[in-house]
Design a protein around this motif. Structure first.
Motif, PDB file in Angstrom:
ATOM      1  N   LEU A 130       4.741 -73.111  33.391  1.00 45.87           N
ATOM      2  CA  LEU A 130       5.744 -72.197  33.934  1.00 45.87           C
ATOM      3  C   LEU A 130       6.925 -72.949  34.531  1.00 45.87           C
ATOM      4  N   SER A 131       6.682 -74.164  35.031  1.00 46.74           N
ATOM      5  CA  SER A 131       7.778 -74.959  35.576  1.00 46.74           C
ATOM      6  C   SER A 131       8.679 -75.497  34.469  1.00 46.74           C
ATOM      7  N   HIS A 132       8.149 -75.631  33.248  1.00 47.48           N
ATOM      8  CA  HIS A 132       8.938 -76.140  32.117  1.00 47.48           C
ATOM      9  C   HIS A 132       9.799 -75.063  31.480  1.00 47.48           C
ATOM     10  N   GLY A 133       9.408 -73.817  31.658  1.00 52.34           N
ATOM     11  CA  GLY A 133      10.177 -72.735  31.063  1.00 52.34           C
ATOM     12  C   GLY A 133       9.555 -71.398  31.403  1.00 52.34           C
ATOM     13  N   PRO A 134      10.362 -70.360  31.592  1.00 48.60           N
ATOM     14  CA  PRO A 134       9.826 -69.059  31.998  1.00 48.60           C
ATOM     15  C   PRO A 134       8.989 -68.422  30.883  1.00 48.60           C
ATOM     16  N   ALA A 135       8.041 -67.598  31.267  1.00 49.66           N
ATOM     17  CA  ALA A 135       7.221 -66.843  30.320  1.00 49.66           C
ATOM     18  C   ALA A 135       6.802 -65.548  31.001  1.00 49.66           C
ATOM     19  N   ASP A 136       6.946 -64.448  30.289  1.00 48.81           N
ATOM     20  CA  ASP A 136       6.490 -63.159  30.806  1.00 48.81           C
ATOM     21  C   ASP A 136       5.012 -62.941  30.503  1.00 48.81           C
ATOM     22  N   MET A 167      -5.710 -64.841  29.203  1.00 49.95           N
ATOM     23  CA  MET A 167      -4.375 -64.247  29.059  1.00 49.95           C
ATOM     24  C   MET A 167      -3.693 -64.153  30.423  1.00 49.95           C
ATOM     25  N   GLY A 168      -2.395 -64.393  30.424  1.00 47.38           N
ATOM     26  CA  GLY A 168      -1.600 -64.218  31.636  1.00 47.38           C
ATOM     27  C   GLY A 168      -0.422 -63.306  31.366  1.00 47.38           C
ATOM     28  N   VAL A 169      -0.119 -62.425  32.298  1.00 44.16           N
ATOM     29  CA  VAL A 169       0.996 -61.480  32.171  1.00 44.16           C
ATOM     30  C   VAL A 169       1.645 -61.317  33.535  1.00 44.16           C
ATOM     31  N   SER A 170       2.970 -61.309  33.556  1.00 45.89           N
ATOM     32  CA  SER A 170       3.634 -61.047  34.832  1.00 45.89           C
ATOM     33  C   SER A 170       3.306 -59.614  35.267  1.00 45.89           C
ATOM     34  N   ARG A 171       3.144 -59.410  36.535  1.00 44.96           N
ATOM     35  CA  ARG A 171       2.765 -58.074  37.026  1.00 44.96           C
ATOM     36  C   ARG A 171       3.812 -57.017  36.677  1.00 44.96           C
ATOM     37  N   PRO A 172       5.132 -57.319  36.799  1.00 41.98           N
ATOM     38  CA  PRO A 172       6.116 -56.306  36.399  1.00 41.98           C
ATOM     39  C   PRO A 172       6.001 -55.898  34.932  1.00 41.98           C
ATOM     40  N   LEU A 173       5.739 -56.879  34.039  1.00 38.75           N
ATOM     41  CA  LEU A 173       5.612 -56.539  32.621  1.00 38.75           C
ATOM     42  C   LEU A 173       4.353 -55.713  32.376  1.00 38.75           C
ATOM     43  N   TYR A 174       3.263 -56.076  33.029  1.00 39.63           N
ATOM     44  CA  TYR A 174       2.016 -55.319  32.897  1.00 39.63           C
ATOM     45  C   TYR A 174       2.244 -53.862  33.297  1.00 39.63           C
ATOM     46  N   GLN A 175       2.933 -53.671  34.396  1.00 35.11           N
ATOM     47  CA  GLN A 175       3.195 -52.311  34.873  1.00 35.11           C
ATOM     48  C   GLN A 175       4.151 -51.580  33.941  1.00 35.11           C
ATOM     49  N   GLN A 176       5.147 -52.299  33.436  1.00 28.98           N
ATOM     50  CA  GLN A 176       6.121 -51.694  32.525  1.00 28.98           C
ATOM     51  C   GLN A 176       5.454 -51.167  31.255  1.00 28.98           C
ATOM     52  N   LEU A 177       4.512 -51.928  30.717  1.00 25.98           N
ATOM     53  CA  LEU A 177       3.846 -51.568  29.463  1.00 25.98           C
ATOM     54  C   LEU A 177       2.625 -50.675  29.673  1.00 25.98           C
ATOM     55  N   GLY A 178       2.240 -50.461  30.917  1.00 28.29           N
ATOM     56  CA  GLY A 178       1.088 -49.614  31.182  1.00 28.29           C
ATOM     57  C   GLY A 178      -0.246 -50.286  30.954  1.00 28.29           C
ATOM     58  N   GLY A 179      -0.236 -51.604  30.879  1.00 31.27           N
ATOM     59  CA  GLY A 179      -1.483 -52.336  30.713  1.00 31.27           C
ATOM     60  C   GLY A 179      -2.092 -52.155  29.338  1.00 31.27           C
ATOM     61  N   PHE A 180      -3.407 -52.291  29.273  1.00 30.56           N
ATOM     62  CA  PHE A 180      -4.119 -52.190  28.002  1.00 30.56           C
ATOM     63  C   PHE A 180      -4.220 -50.734  27.554  1.00 30.56           C
ATOM     64  N   SER A 181      -4.237 -50.540  26.249  1.00 27.26           N
ATOM     65  CA  SER A 181      -4.358 -49.199  25.684  1.00 27.26           C
ATOM     66  C   SER A 181      -5.816 -48.746  25.724  1.00 27.26           C
ATOM     67  N   ILE A 213      -5.007 -57.514  21.247  1.00 25.43           N
ATOM     68  CA  ILE A 213      -3.959 -57.696  20.239  1.00 25.43           C
ATOM     69  C   ILE A 213      -2.944 -56.569  20.319  1.00 25.43           C
ATOM     70  N   ASP A 214      -3.415 -55.353  20.536  1.00 26.48           N
ATOM     71  CA  ASP A 214      -2.505 -54.223  20.726  1.00 26.48           C
ATOM     72  C   ASP A 214      -1.540 -54.503  21.876  1.00 26.48           C
ATOM     73  N   PHE A 215      -2.081 -55.029  22.981  1.00 30.69           N
ATOM     74  CA  PHE A 215      -1.253 -55.346  24.138  1.00 30.69           C
ATOM     75  C   PHE A 215      -0.252 -56.450  23.794  1.00 30.69           C
ATOM     76  N   SER A 216      -0.712 -57.488  23.083  1.00 29.73           N
ATOM     77  CA  SER A 216       0.184 -58.583  22.703  1.00 29.73           C
ATOM     78  C   SER A 216       1.308 -58.090  21.796  1.00 29.73           C
ATOM     79  N   ILE A 217       0.981 -57.201  20.873  1.00 29.20           N
ATOM     80  CA  ILE A 217       2.009 -56.653  19.982  1.00 29.20           C
ATOM     81  C   ILE A 217       3.061 -55.898  20.796  1.00 29.20           C
ATOM     82  N   ARG A 218       2.609 -55.111  21.767  1.00 28.33           N
ATOM     83  CA  ARG A 218       3.560 -54.369  22.600  1.00 28.33           C
ATOM     84  C   ARG A 218       4.391 -55.310  23.471  1.00 28.33           C
ATOM     85  N   ILE A 219       3.804 -56.436  23.872  1.00 22.47           N
ATOM     86  CA  ILE A 219       4.564 -57.435  24.627  1.00 22.47           C
ATOM     87  C   ILE A 219       5.714 -57.966  23.781  1.00 22.47           C
ATOM     88  N   PHE A 220       5.429 -58.325  22.520  1.00 25.97           N
ATOM     89  CA  PHE A 220       6.488 -58.828  21.647  1.00 25.97           C
ATOM     90  C   PHE A 220       7.531 -57.756  21.356  1.00 25.97           C
TER      91      PHE A 220
END
Length: 339
Positions: A104-110, A159-173, A181-188
């Motif tokens: 994370l110090s080398h580059g941001p990741a959601d 797996m790691g996910v920023s809390r704002p992104l997790y909340q934005q996407l509604g978490g796992f289906s 994989i469904d969650f990863s697809i929605r992340i992309f």
């Protein structure tokens, strides 16, 4: 707080204890642990209580609904900037969280994820199953470990996910299988930044016998078609290979039986030679990697179970959903998901 580690657990108090012990040993200490008991008959409350003085840990309980719902339940209580999602059957090396920090110090990741490996103390069969799930000769190298991948789809065991992104996407289906994989697809699809953290790896026990392993990969094959129906663009050529392998094995075995019936047994070694050559390749590669001929031989069985289990699940779901037009998502071994 930087990290909230979410751990759904179902009837696995001993495995949970090993995971919590590995968290105690982390060099990075800015984290909390949220354990979600998903309706277990063998609760882990005593295990969690034993770590209350060494970890910032919370123990939540809910009715059984599967790991996806358990993760979402725990995420609502989490306080960390990042949610680190782990399965209860993993163990972390001492520098796991430090590796996440460095990436994370080398580059941001959601969102991000890491690969897995077999611990030296795992049984020979566990090591063989681990090989079959990570080898190029069985999964085509799509499960991580390569720095330069076009897209890396994090899996829920690591797996790691920023809390704002997790909340934005509604978490796992609500998918019972393939939900990561469904969650990863929605992340992309959201445009978020998702990366592989190759040094943030875990020891993953996976299944402990071939019957349980078959159930797992058969469900994964079904899930791939369910995902295809949701996201047609997600189906890649590599996902078809287990089905092709399964059909090829079936055809060669049937041909060998026909030759035997008609007294042409002399041709059987030639007909079965592709399977023999593949088995030798898997055995040699696994034996060299694991420095054990026994594990190499077990890897042959694990590889065939992995490919045929996935392939039959894929073909079954393809026939029912794509040919017969069944609308609802398929689920196999629904009531034995955790077993």
């Amino acid at each position: 707080m930087k990290y909230s580690i979410l751990i759904p657990v179902y009837n696995r108090p001993d495995e949970l204890s090993e995971l919590l012990e590995s968290l105690v040993c982390q060099t990075e200490r800015d984290f909390e642990v949220v354990v979600v008991e998903d309706g277990s008959q063998q609760p882990s409350d005593a295990v969690v209580a034993g770590y209350a003085d060494r970890l910032s840990i919370r123990y939540l309980t809910k009715e059984n609904g599967g790991p996806a719902k358990a993760r979402n339940f725990g995420a609502r209580e989490a306080q960390g900037d990042y949610l680190l999602i782990l399965d209860s059957d993993v163990v972390l090396p001492q520098g796991y969280l430090m590796a996440v920090n460095e990436e994370l110090s080398h580059g941001p990741a959601d969102a991000f994820g890491g690969p897995d490996a077999a611990h030296p103390d795992f049984t020979p069969l566990q090591k063989a199953i681990s090989y079959s799930m990570t080898s190029f000769f069985t999964t085509g190298g799509i499960r991580g470990g390569k720095k330069k991948m076009d897209k890396f789809y994090p899996r829920s065991f690591n797996m790691g996910v920023s809390r704002p992104l997790y909340q934005q996407l509604g978490g796992f289906s609500d998918m019972r299988f393939g939900e990561d994989i469904d969650f990863s697809i929605r992340i992309f699809k959201s445009g978020a930044r998702c990366r592989l953290f190759p040094e943030a790896w875990v020891w993953h026990k996976r299944r402990t016998d071939l019957r349980k392993f078959f159930r797992q990969v058969h469900n994964s094959g079904i899930a791939r078609i369910n995902l295809y129906k949701r996201y047609p663009e997600s189906l890649k050529l590599v996902h078809l290979l287990p089905a092709v392998f399964t059909l090829g094995v079936f055809a060669l075995v049937v041909l060998a039986l026909v030759l035997a019936v008609f007294g042409q047994g002399c041709w059987i070694p030639l007909v079965l030679s592709p399977l023999v050559l593949y088995s030798l390749l898997v055995c040699l590669d696994s034996a060299v990697r694991n420095r054990s001929l026994r594990i190499g031989l077990l890897s042959i069985a694990a590889a065939f179970v992995q490919l045929i289990g996935y392939g039959t699940g894929f073909l079954r779901a393809w026939w029912l959903r794509c040919v017969m037009g069944r609308d609802e998502e398929l689920q196999a071994f629904r009531h034995t998901f955790y077993k």
